[in-house]
Design an enzyme around this catalytic site. Structure first.
Site, PDB file in Angstrom:
ATOM      1  N   PRO A 292       1.249  25.250  25.679  1.00 18.53           N
ATOM      2  CA  PRO A 292       0.751  26.399  26.428  1.00 18.53           C
ATOM      3  C   PRO A 292      -0.756  26.386  26.672  1.00 18.53           C
ATOM      4  CG  PRO A 292       1.401  27.030  24.207  1.00 18.53           C
ATOM      5  CD  PRO A 292       1.904  25.642  24.433  1.00 18.53           C
TER       6      PRO A 292
ATOM      7  N   ARG B  13     -10.638  26.203  31.260  1.00 22.39           N
ATOM      8  CA  ARG B  13     -10.407  26.935  30.013  1.00 22.39           C
ATOM      9  C   ARG B  13     -11.438  26.508  28.950  1.00 22.39           C
ATOM     10  NH1 ARG B  13      -5.669  25.574  25.605  1.00 22.39           N
ATOM     11  NH2 ARG B  13      -6.156  27.310  24.224  1.00 22.39           N
TER      12      ARG B  13
ATOM     13  N   TYR C 161     -12.818  22.422  25.215  1.00 24.30           N
ATOM     14  CA  TYR C 161     -11.754  21.517  25.671  1.00 24.30           C
ATOM     15  C   TYR C 161     -12.193  20.519  26.738  1.00 24.30           C
ATOM     16  CZ  TYR C 161      -8.855  24.814  23.104  1.00 24.30           C
ATOM     17  OH  TYR C 161      -8.314  25.591  22.116  1.00 24.30           O
TER      18      TYR C 161
ATOM     19  N   ASN D 185       0.653  17.293  22.541  1.00 24.48           N
ATOM     20  CA  ASN D 185      -0.346  18.296  22.168  1.00 24.48           C
ATOM     21  C   ASN D 185       0.379  19.626  22.267  1.00 24.48           C
ATOM     22  OD1 ASN D 185      -2.334  20.158  21.835  1.00 24.48           O
ATOM     23  ND2 ASN D 185      -3.797  19.177  23.226  1.00 24.48           N
TER      24      ASN D 185
ATOM     25  N   ALA E 126      -1.082  25.933  21.060  1.00 29.08           N
ATOM     26  CA  ALA E 126      -0.918  27.013  20.075  1.00 29.08           C
ATOM     27  C   ALA E 126       0.388  26.898  19.284  1.00 29.08           C
ATOM     28  CB  ALA E 126      -0.995  28.362  20.782  1.00 29.08           C
TER      29      ALA E 126
ATOM     30  N   GLU F 147       0.722  13.323  17.319  1.00 25.10           N
ATOM     31  CA  GLU F 147       0.188  14.662  17.635  1.00 25.10           C
ATOM     32  C   GLU F 147      -1.280  14.509  18.047  1.00 25.10           C
ATOM     33  OE1 GLU F 147       0.374  17.161  14.164  1.00 25.10           O
ATOM     34  OE2 GLU F 147      -0.871  18.728  15.056  1.00 25.10           O
TER      35      GLU F 147
ATOM     36  N   HIS G 170      -4.815  16.560  19.555  1.00 22.83           N
ATOM     37  CA  HIS G 170      -5.564  17.774  19.901  1.00 22.83           C
ATOM     38  C   HIS G 170      -6.905  17.384  20.488  1.00 22.83           C
ATOM     39  CE1 HIS G 170      -2.676  20.235  17.796  1.00 22.83           C
ATOM     40  NE2 HIS G 170      -2.708  19.340  16.827  1.00 22.83           N
ATOM     41  N   LEU G 171      -7.295  18.070  21.534  1.00 24.50           N
ATOM     42  CA  LEU G 171      -8.601  17.811  22.148  1.00 24.50           C
ATOM     43  C   LEU G 171      -9.727  18.200  21.195  1.00 24.50           C
ATOM     44  CD1 LEU G 171      -7.409  19.331  25.457  1.00 24.50           C
ATOM     45  CD2 LEU G 171      -8.334  17.023  25.344  1.00 24.50           C
ATOM     46  N   SER G 172      -9.613  19.374  20.607  1.00 23.14           N
ATOM     47  CA  SER G 172     -10.635  19.859  19.672  1.00 23.14           C
ATOM     48  C   SER G 172     -10.232  19.467  18.251  1.00 23.14           C
ATOM     49  CB  SER G 172     -10.755  21.383  19.790  1.00 23.14           C
ATOM     50  OG  SER G 172      -9.546  22.008  19.383  1.00 23.14           O
TER      51      SER G 172
ATOM     52  N   ARG H 105     -12.326  24.617  13.195  1.00 22.55           N
ATOM     53  CA  ARG H 105     -12.317  25.857  13.971  1.00 22.55           C
ATOM     54  C   ARG H 105     -11.829  27.010  13.089  1.00 22.55           C
ATOM     55  NH1 ARG H 105      -9.502  24.902  19.569  1.00 22.55           N
ATOM     56  NH2 ARG H 105     -10.507  26.929  19.904  1.00 22.55           N
TER      57      ARG H 105
HETATM   58  C1  DQA Z   1      -5.423  22.506  20.892  1.00 20.70           C
HETATM   59  C2  DQA Z   1      -5.871  23.285  19.658  1.00 20.70           C
HETATM   60  C3  DQA Z   1      -5.002  24.511  19.459  1.00 20.70           C
HETATM   61  O1  DQA Z   1      -5.423  25.231  18.304  1.00 20.70           O
HETATM   62  C4  DQA Z   1      -5.100  25.445  20.654  1.00 20.70           C
HETATM   63  O2  DQA Z   1      -4.234  26.541  20.495  1.00 20.70           O
HETATM   64  C5  DQA Z   1      -4.853  24.749  21.939  1.00 20.70           C
HETATM   65  C6  DQA Z   1      -5.364  23.383  22.120  1.00 20.70           C
HETATM   66  C7  DQA Z   1      -6.371  21.332  21.221  1.00 20.70           C
HETATM   67  O3  DQA Z   1      -5.979  20.474  22.004  1.00 20.70           O
HETATM   68  O4  DQA Z   1      -7.492  21.302  20.723  1.00 20.70           O
HETATM   69  O5  DQA Z   1      -4.335  25.337  22.880  1.00 20.70           O
HETATM   70  O6  DQA Z   1      -4.137  21.955  20.648  1.00 20.70           O
END
Ligand code: DQA
Length: 142
Positions: free
Chosen positions: A10, A18, A23, A75, A78, A99, A101-103, A108
């Protein structure tokens, strides 16, 4: 040829606009285009899916199983922090997955540090921006 599915959860359809300070400024289309080019170099086939709905992601994982996809790069956005259903779909189909994640989810808010997928993933790449997807794709080529 091996085929890899890249699944994004999502709000990742909003990439580019965004929270770009978190991101980045690339759109999801930009990222997927770069992955398509890389896949050709690596002799892999790649397919893409993004959804804001948990059940659609679960059903897509089932479809990947029926269509004998070799691996998944996901990815879950949430849903990382909430979805037992996506975890169970990946476990139930036994499709190996990475898995991404960009961040950096560990740098965080504390609620982002919990992932329902990490312990059953081949590996997790977090905090390297869109390069994380490319690294994951290279894994499948080796
Ligand atoms: C995310 C990190 C998640 O916590 C967040 O809800 C996202 C993006 C990332 O790619 O950093 O939507 O998965």
């Amino acid at each position: 040829m091996r085929e890899i599915a890249v699944i994004n959860g999502p709000n990742l359809n909003l990439l580019g606009t965004r929270e770009p300070e978190i991101y980045g400024s690339e759109s999801l289309q930009d990222i997927n285009q770069a992955l398509t080019t890389l896949a050709t170099e690596l002799d892999l086939q790649v397919r893409f899916m993004q959804s804001n709905a948990e059940h659609e992601i679960v059903e897509y994982i089932h479809r990947c199983h029926h269509e004998q996809i070799s691996g998944i790069i996901i990815n879950p956005a949430a849903f990382t922090h909430t979805s037992v259903a996506i975890r169970d779909a990946l476990l139930g189909t036994q499709i190996p997955f990475i898995e991404v994640h960009l961040s950096n989810i560990h740098a965080r808010e504390p609620f982002r540090a919990k992932s329902w997928l990490s312990d059953v993933a081949i590996g997790t790449i977090t905090g390297l921006g869109s390069q994380g997807y490319a690294m994951a794709l290279r894994y499948w080529a080796d």
